[in-house]
Design a protein around this motif. Structure first.
Motif, short mmCIF file in Angstrom:
data_model
loop_
_atom_site.label_atom_id
_atom_site.label_comp_id
_atom_site.label_asym_id
_atom_site.label_seq_id
_atom_site.Cartn_x
_atom_site.Cartn_y
_atom_site.Cartn_z
N THR A 255 51.69 13.25 33.16
CA THR A 255 51.88 11.96 33.61
C THR A 255 51.34 10.99 33.00
O THR A 255 49.91 10.89 33.01
CB THR A 255 51.92 11.66 35.36
OG1 THR A 255 52.57 12.69 36.06
CG2 THR A 255 52.54 10.22 35.67
N THR A 257 48.95 8.13 32.01
CA THR A 257 47.91 7.42 32.85
C THR A 257 46.57 7.18 32.04
O THR A 257 46.26 7.93 30.84
CB THR A 257 47.61 8.07 34.05
OG1 THR A 257 46.48 7.22 34.85
CG2 THR A 257 46.93 9.39 33.87
N ASP A 258 45.77 6.04 32.21
CA ASP A 258 44.54 5.86 31.70
C ASP A 258 43.44 6.55 32.44
O ASP A 258 42.30 6.31 32.15
CB ASP A 258 44.59 4.25 31.38
CG ASP A 258 45.16 3.76 30.49
OD1 ASP A 258 45.45 4.54 29.44
OD2 ASP A 258 45.85 2.72 30.38
N THR A 273 50.25 14.59 40.59
CA THR A 273 50.91 13.59 41.41
C THR A 273 52.09 14.02 41.99
O THR A 273 52.72 15.09 41.47
CB THR A 273 51.03 12.21 40.85
OG1 THR A 273 51.27 11.22 41.94
CG2 THR A 273 52.24 12.24 39.88
N THR A 289 48.19 9.37 43.74
CA THR A 289 47.26 9.15 42.53
C THR A 289 47.65 10.04 41.67
O THR A 289 48.24 11.17 41.97
CB THR A 289 45.92 8.99 43.05
OG1 THR A 289 45.66 10.37 43.74
CG2 THR A 289 45.43 8.03 44.00
N ILE A 290 47.14 9.87 40.29
CA ILE A 290 47.25 10.62 39.31
C ILE A 290 45.88 11.30 38.89
O ILE A 290 45.11 10.47 38.64
CB ILE A 290 48.00 10.22 37.92
CG1 ILE A 290 49.39 9.52 38.43
CG2 ILE A 290 48.02 11.03 36.70
CD1 ILE A 290 49.88 8.76 37.46
#
Length: 419
Positions: A255, A257-258, A273, A289-290
């Motif tokens: 996924t 995401t930073d 997630t 949350t990831i």
């Protein structure tokens, strides 16, 4: 140097990645309704337990877990049965109880729920990816991550080392038998003694799975990586342990995401997630949350399902099976997803006999050796457009320059004919 593929081939490869679409499912079912409920890490032990989770476990849908269960059922195996998963984390006590869990940190509890947590009965929501797996609790810290104990931030490398050596000893003594996965959904700093402990654990014949690392808060671990985004050339492979160990399956997230670290040692990926799990108050909850921590738990659950069907595989063969059937990304291995997203149905059905190191490299894109920028699918089209533009522009310039000359030649030729 990365060799670009033709644009059409790249798009075709990406369109074939079966991560979110479920073969044979209706369009309505493919558009899964994301689970709604309390956020797992935000629930306290005394929160209301009457708020159930609604919707679907979208992480399981994305990973095609129901289809993998169907394949396992055809072989007469309960998904995960016969496989032991040792969870080396903050503790999973109370996972199957309805009351508050007797642990201070929810981290390990969430991880255990992702792997083999009990289903929510009303409304019915599946929880554990490998419901038949035998979970073994191996807690090596007991307070929320990043808190201090004796002036030191937890968890600690030396505590993890001690517990990994204990697992290795039980394995060698025969107390821990059969297909065994050791999951460490956590990152700590590297030490020479931890590296030796990880190597000994891998050599004992278990499959070791670890998180490739999340971007830390300023007051947590790996402070040099505490930025909002990845720094140019970021590569945490040497700093994130035990994922950096030889023979360890390092897990990243699929996924975007930073919030996770770029790590050229990543082997496999999962959403990180969307799972449904258990919270500190004993109720069910949703992972919103990831994190590579949750992704590592998802991969461990998938590995347990696949191993329960292919009981004859060694840990190394199972790793090759998972990596050899991962989705890939059509543009070479990535420092975020490695060989690709785990595909349990492919891993169960595909014949990977003889894949080994040589066959694996021939069939699957090789893992990244250093971080690279995200693949630019339009790069080749732009390059071609530039060259065609330059060529066309050059031809136009030549025509403009030669036009007066050609015009004079036609005029001169006409005059001579009139003579």
């Amino acid at each position: 140097m990365k060799v670009r593929r033709p644009l059409i081939a790249s798009l075709a490869a990406i369109s074939c990645v079966p991560v979110l679409l479920i073969p044979g499912a209706s369009v309505a079912h493919q558009a899964a309704v994301a689970a709604e409920g309390p956020e797992c890490s935000a629930v306290s032990p005394d929160d209301d337990v009457e708020r159930p989770v609604t919707g679907e476990n979208t992480a399981m849908e994305a990973l095609q877990v129901p289809q993998a269960w169907a394949q396992a059922d055809k072989t007469g195996k309960r998904p995960g049965a016969g496989v032991t998963v040792v969870v080396v984390d903050s503790g999973i006590s109370g996972l199957r109880d309805r009351g508050p869990a007797p642990v201070k940190s929810a981290h390990g509890l969430i991880v255990g729920g992702i792997i083999a947590g009990p289903n929510q009965p009303k409304p019915a929501v599946p929880v554990g990816i490998a419901p038949g797996a035998d979970l073994v609790d191996e807690p090596f810290y007991n307070v929320p991550r990043g808190e201090e104990q004796d002036g030191l931030l937890l968890p600690m490398s030396d505590a993890l080392e001690q517990h990994l050596r204990g697992v290795t000893a039980r394995r060698r003594s025969g107390a821990l038998k059969g297909p065994t996965i050791v999951l460490i959904p956590m990152e700590v700093l590297h030490t020479d003694s931890l590296e030796k402990a990880v190597a000994a654990l891998v050599a004992s014949g278990v499959l070791v799975i670890a998180a490739a690392g999340d971007r830390p808060a300023d007051d947590s671990f790996l402070t040099s990586y505490a930025n909002d985004k990845a720094s140019p050339g970021e590569d945490a492979v040497a700093d994130v342990w035990p994922a950096g160990g030889d023979g360890v399956v390092s897990v990243g997230v699929s996924t975007p995401t930073d919030g996770v670290l770029r790590n050229s040692g990543i082997d496999l990926a999962a959403p990180g997630t969307g799972s449904v799990s258990k919270a500190l108050n004993g109720a069910w909850c949703v992972v919103t949350t990831i994190s590579s921590h949750w992704a590592a738990a998802q991969v461990a659950g998938v590995a347990a399902v696949v191993w329960s069907v292919h009981r004859g595989d060694t840990a190394k063969q199972l790793e090759e099976r998972l990596e050899g059937t991962a989705s890939g990304n059509g543009e070479g291995a990535s420092p975020l997803t490695g060989y690709g997203v785990v595909q349990p149905v492919e891993a169960i059905l595909r014949d990977v006999n003889g894949m080994g190191a040589e066959g694996h490299e021939a069939d699957v894109v090789q893992r990244a050796r250093e971080p690279r920028e995200r693949a630019d699918l339009l790069a080749e089209a732009r390059d071609n457009a530039v060259w065609w533009g330059l060529g066309g522009g050059g031809a136009l310039v030549i025509l403009v320059v030669l036009r007066p000359v050609l015009s004079r030649r036609r005029t001169t030729g006409g005059s001579e004919l009139r003579r």
